[in-house]
Design an enzyme around this catalytic site. Structure first.
Site, PDB file in Angstrom:
ATOM      1  N   ASP A  10      34.670  50.457  73.189  1.00  0.00           N
ATOM      2  CA  ASP A  10      34.575  51.529  74.351  1.00  0.00           C
ATOM      3  C   ASP A  10      32.497  51.673  74.271  1.00  0.00           C
ATOM      4  OD1 ASP A  10      36.606  52.429  75.191  1.00  0.00           O
ATOM      5  OD2 ASP A  10      37.189  53.857  73.994  1.00  0.00           O
ATOM      6  N   HIS A  17      37.160  49.879  78.989  1.00  0.00           N
ATOM      7  CA  HIS A  17      36.702  51.271  80.442  1.00  0.00           C
ATOM      8  C   HIS A  17      35.520  50.585  80.585  1.00  0.00           C
ATOM      9  CE1 HIS A  17      39.404  54.414  78.911  1.00  0.00           C
ATOM     10  NE2 HIS A  17      39.381  54.039  77.791  1.00  0.00           N
ATOM     11  N   ASP A  39      41.360  49.815  81.251  1.00  0.00           N
ATOM     12  CA  ASP A  39      42.163  51.326  80.512  1.00  0.00           C
ATOM     13  C   ASP A  39      41.364  52.207  82.387  1.00  0.00           C
ATOM     14  OD1 ASP A  39      43.229  53.290  79.676  1.00  0.00           O
ATOM     15  OD2 ASP A  39      42.042  52.871  78.189  1.00  0.00           O
ATOM     16  N   ARG A  40      42.129  51.679  83.556  1.00  0.00           N
ATOM     17  CA  ARG A  40      41.322  52.171  84.312  1.00  0.00           C
ATOM     18  C   ARG A  40      42.408  53.629  84.802  1.00  0.00           C
ATOM     19  NH1 ARG A  40      40.456  55.407  87.847  1.00  0.00           N
ATOM     20  NH2 ARG A  40      39.519  55.040  89.423  1.00  0.00           N
ATOM     21  N   LYS A  41      43.632  53.661  84.848  1.00  0.00           N
ATOM     22  CA  LYS A  41      44.122  55.410  84.783  1.00  0.00           C
ATOM     23  C   LYS A  41      43.967  55.278  85.667  1.00  0.00           C
ATOM     24  CE  LYS A  41      43.401  57.239  79.898  1.00  0.00           C
ATOM     25  NZ  LYS A  41      42.332  56.038  79.290  1.00  0.00           N
ATOM     26  N   ILE A  86      46.460  57.699  95.796  1.00  0.00           N
ATOM     27  CA  ILE A  86      47.433  56.989  96.720  1.00  0.00           C
ATOM     28  C   ILE A  86      47.946  55.607  96.143  1.00  0.00           C
ATOM     29  CG2 ILE A  86      47.555  59.107  97.698  1.00  0.00           C
ATOM     30  CD1 ILE A  86      46.093  58.381 100.458  1.00  0.00           C
ATOM     31  N   THR A 137      44.696  54.374  98.437  1.00  0.00           N
ATOM     32  CA  THR A 137      43.044  54.620  97.881  1.00  0.00           C
ATOM     33  C   THR A 137      43.326  53.540  96.492  1.00  0.00           C
ATOM     34  OG1 THR A 137      43.091  56.393  98.644  1.00  0.00           O
ATOM     35  CG2 THR A 137      42.012  56.142  97.185  1.00  0.00           C
ATOM     36  N   TYR A 148      45.197  60.751  65.839  1.00  0.00           N
ATOM     37  CA  TYR A 148      45.677  59.394  64.868  1.00  0.00           C
ATOM     38  C   TYR A 148      46.731  59.540  64.204  1.00  0.00           C
ATOM     39  CZ  TYR A 148      40.831  58.796  66.614  1.00  0.00           C
ATOM     40  OH  TYR A 148      39.911  58.515  67.114  1.00  0.00           O
ATOM     41  N   ARG A 152      37.480  53.889  67.680  1.00  0.00           N
ATOM     42  CA  ARG A 152      36.200  53.767  66.588  1.00  0.00           C
ATOM     43  C   ARG A 152      36.494  53.222  65.304  1.00  0.00           C
ATOM     44  NH1 ARG A 152      35.898  60.494  69.107  1.00  0.00           N
ATOM     45  NH2 ARG A 152      38.357  58.970  70.143  1.00  0.00           N
TER      46      ARG A 152
END
Ligand code: 5BU
Length: 238
Positions: A13, A37, A66-68, A72, A75, A196, A214
């Protein structure tokens, strides 16, 4: 994973392209997946995913965006294939929420089938933060959805809460990969609800892949730290 002896997915990240590429080059031999991301990269150019793809092939790890996805079917096809990121062109794996129902899986699957290389999907059957709504019946129904498209859905995001994760593995059976974020060598949390657990505990509860962010990239020496996670995760698997 077996060839390299690692079940570590690096959650990279960082927000500058050269920092991500540098970590991918240095930590590549220690990881099975680099999760990113793409929309947090501040100096994105179309060159960036191409370079990342080259490093993934060189070091034999998968790229997981990691687009999550959460919309619909029509899209998510546009979001997966188009825009400035063209995610389907370079990401081996993406993930999706199950809240819209099975159309999201069908939409992504159709896009994936246009690619010459194999593409896989992870469903968010659970999530790691405090207070997540992805529990109980939601988790069960997400697994049922995955079982309708088993060739494309390769697994689930599992909670870092051990009781939840154990339940997910029981419900999912052995045919799906479980990926768990919220992993650190010292259990605990952050100030924004992230929870965690340790590599040993999540693997014992049924997780296959430990996703570490991290804990590795903010360490003084990320390479040394990545090796600690690789060893802990792989010892637990063995
Ligand atoms: P961390 O720095 O190890 O806390 O990063 C965790 C990463 O996993 C981060 O990229 C999150 O977006 C991602 N994540 C998560 O933490 N929890 C979830 O339920 C899901 C993804 Br899905």
């Amino acid at each position: 994973m077996i060839e390299k002896g690692t079940n570590v997915a690096l959650a990279c990240d960082e927000t500058k392209a050269d920092v991500v590429l540098d970590l991918a080059e240095k930590l590549g031999p220690k990881i099975c997946i680099l999760k990113l991301h793409i929309d947090i990269i501040e100096d994105f150019t179309p060159e960036f995913p191409k370079q990342l793809r080259m490093l993934a092939d060189k070091h034999n790890f998968l790229l997981f965006e990691d687009r999550k996805f959460a919309d619909i079917g029509n899209t998510v096809q546009l979001q997966y294939e188009k825009g400035i990121y063209h995610i389907a062109d370079w990401a081996d794996i993406v993930n999706a929420h199950t809240v819209p129902g099975p159309g999201i899986i069908q939409g992504l699957k159709e896009s994936a089938e246009k690619q010459s290389d194999p593409r896989g999907l992870i469903l968010l059957a659970q999530m790691t933060p405090e207070g997540t709504l992805a529990t109980g019946d939601y988790t069960k129904k997400s697994i049922e959805m995955a079982k309708q498209s088993p060739a494309f859905v390769n697994g689930f995001i599992g909670s870092s809460t051990i009781s939840e994760l154990t339940e997910l593995r029981e419900l999912a059976g052995e045919d799906f990969v479980i990926y768990t974020p919220g992993v650190k060598l010292a259990a605990g949390g952050d100030d924004l609800g992230q929870k965690y657990s340790t590599p040993q505990d999540v693997v014992a509860a049924g997780s296959d892949v430990i996703i570490v962010g991290r804990g590795i990239y903010q360490a003084e020496d990320p390479l040394v730290e990545a090796e600690k996670y690789r060893e802990a995760g792989w010892d637990a698997i063995e």
